[in-house]
Enzyme design. Structure first.
Site: not given
Ligand SMILES: NC(=O)c1ccc[n+]([C@@H]2O[C@H](COP(=O)([O-])OP(=O)(O)OC[C@H]3O[C@@H](n4cnc5c(N)ncnc54)[C@H](OP(=O)(O)O)[C@@H]3O)[C@@H](O)[C@H]2O)c1
Length: 277
Positions: A157, A170
């Site tokens: 990501s 995350y």
């Protein structure tokens, strides 16, 4: 090399691709594209019914798709799934680790300060993204080690390069996915075969169920301040669409990237290149 030879690189006839989280938004798009390129695709998800939303889009062609229940956090289930895939398709050539995500309880807000983020929510996000990438890589990577060939593609990501605000678990977990991608690329090549490659893509911002609550207002659907800020920091001035990932995914799975291993490719409309000034 001519156009025919070049396009042949993207012919996945006879290849089997396993996609964890394959019934999700991004994994499902990859499944459709890969069957379109003649691959046999095993769509692994803990909720196989989710695949109903796109399975009708899977083209009728040489390749086939099969939807199989899997929990990426359960090694026994993964081993059973590997047996099912081998029974159905005979071998595994590629693995895409697309199961992953964040959850609101692990996200800071006015109501939920960093100091109060519950351990079980933090643990859930770490486990899903990191352990949920490592365990399938153990099970399907072992098959690749035995056949001395294979490709693993992880989904990292933007926040693996520089953390984004509000999502500490995350961000750290995806930084771990990028780090693990490099580690596994070296390990598989040195210990088992230089013909096993491991790479990752780092998608920018794609409006999906897991981040909709952060990027748009629930009632009006209008962009939140965070959503507006992302668009302002994306030179291409839009969110990505799942189709935007396909070129890089097909390239990294195919022999067109035969000398590429251990990289994390941003697909972000220029977000990571822009300083904001
Ligand atoms: N969307 C974005 O903007 C974006 C950006 C960068 C990276 N990513 C990453 O891209 C990947 C795919 O994201 P997405 O947007 O397609 O999300 P998604 O639609 O939520 O897809 C993820 C899929 O994984 C499944 N899953 C969750 N836990 C699982 C488990 N334990 N075992 C097996 N399957 C499980 C989910 O099922 P349930 O629905 O039942 O949970 C879902 O079908 C994720 O790794 C995500 O972090 C997304």
């Amino acid at each position: 090399m001519n156009l025919h030879d070049l396009t042949q690189l993207y012919d996945f006839t006879g290849k089997t691709v396993v996609i964890t989280g394959g019934a999700g938004v991004l994994g499902g798009e990859m499944a459709c594209a890969l069957v379109g390129c003649n691959a046999n695709v095993a769509i692994l998800d803990r909720d196989p019914k989710l695949a109903e939303r796109f399975i009708h889009r899977i083209p009728t062609s040489v390749g086939r798709a099969s939807v199989i229940y899997t929990d990426v956090l359960n090694i026994d289930t993964l081993k059973q799934t590997a047996d099912t895939v081998l029974n159905e398709f005979g071998k595994v050539d590629c693995l895409i680790n697309a199961a992953g995500g964040n959850k609101p309880q692990a996200t800071t807000s006015n109501e939920n300060s960093f100091f109060d983020l519950p351990k079980d929510a933090l643990q859930f996000v770490f486990d899903l993204n990191i352990v949920g990438t490592i365990l399938p890589s153990q099970v399907f990577g072992k098959l690749m080690a035995q056949q001395k060939e294979g490709v693993i593609l992880n989904i990292s990501s933007m926040n693996s390069f520089r953390p984004l605000t509000r999502i500490p678990a995350y961000s750290a977990a995806k930084a771990g996915v990028s780090n693990f991608t490099q580690w596994l690329a070296v390990h598989m090549a040195q210990e088992y075969s230089p013909r096993i490659r491991v790479n990752a893509i780092a998608p920018g911002f794609f409006l999906t169920d897991q981040n909709r609550f952060l990027l748009t207002q629930t009632e009006s659907g209008e962009l939140t301040e965070r959503g507006k800020s992302i668009i302002a920091h994306t030179p291409m001035a839009r969110f990505g669409t799942p189709e935007d990932l396909l070129g890089a995914v097909l390239w990294l799975l195919s022999p067109a990237s035969a000398f590429v291993s251990g990289v994390v490719v941003p697909i972000d409309g220029g977000f990571s290149a822009y300083s904001g000034v």
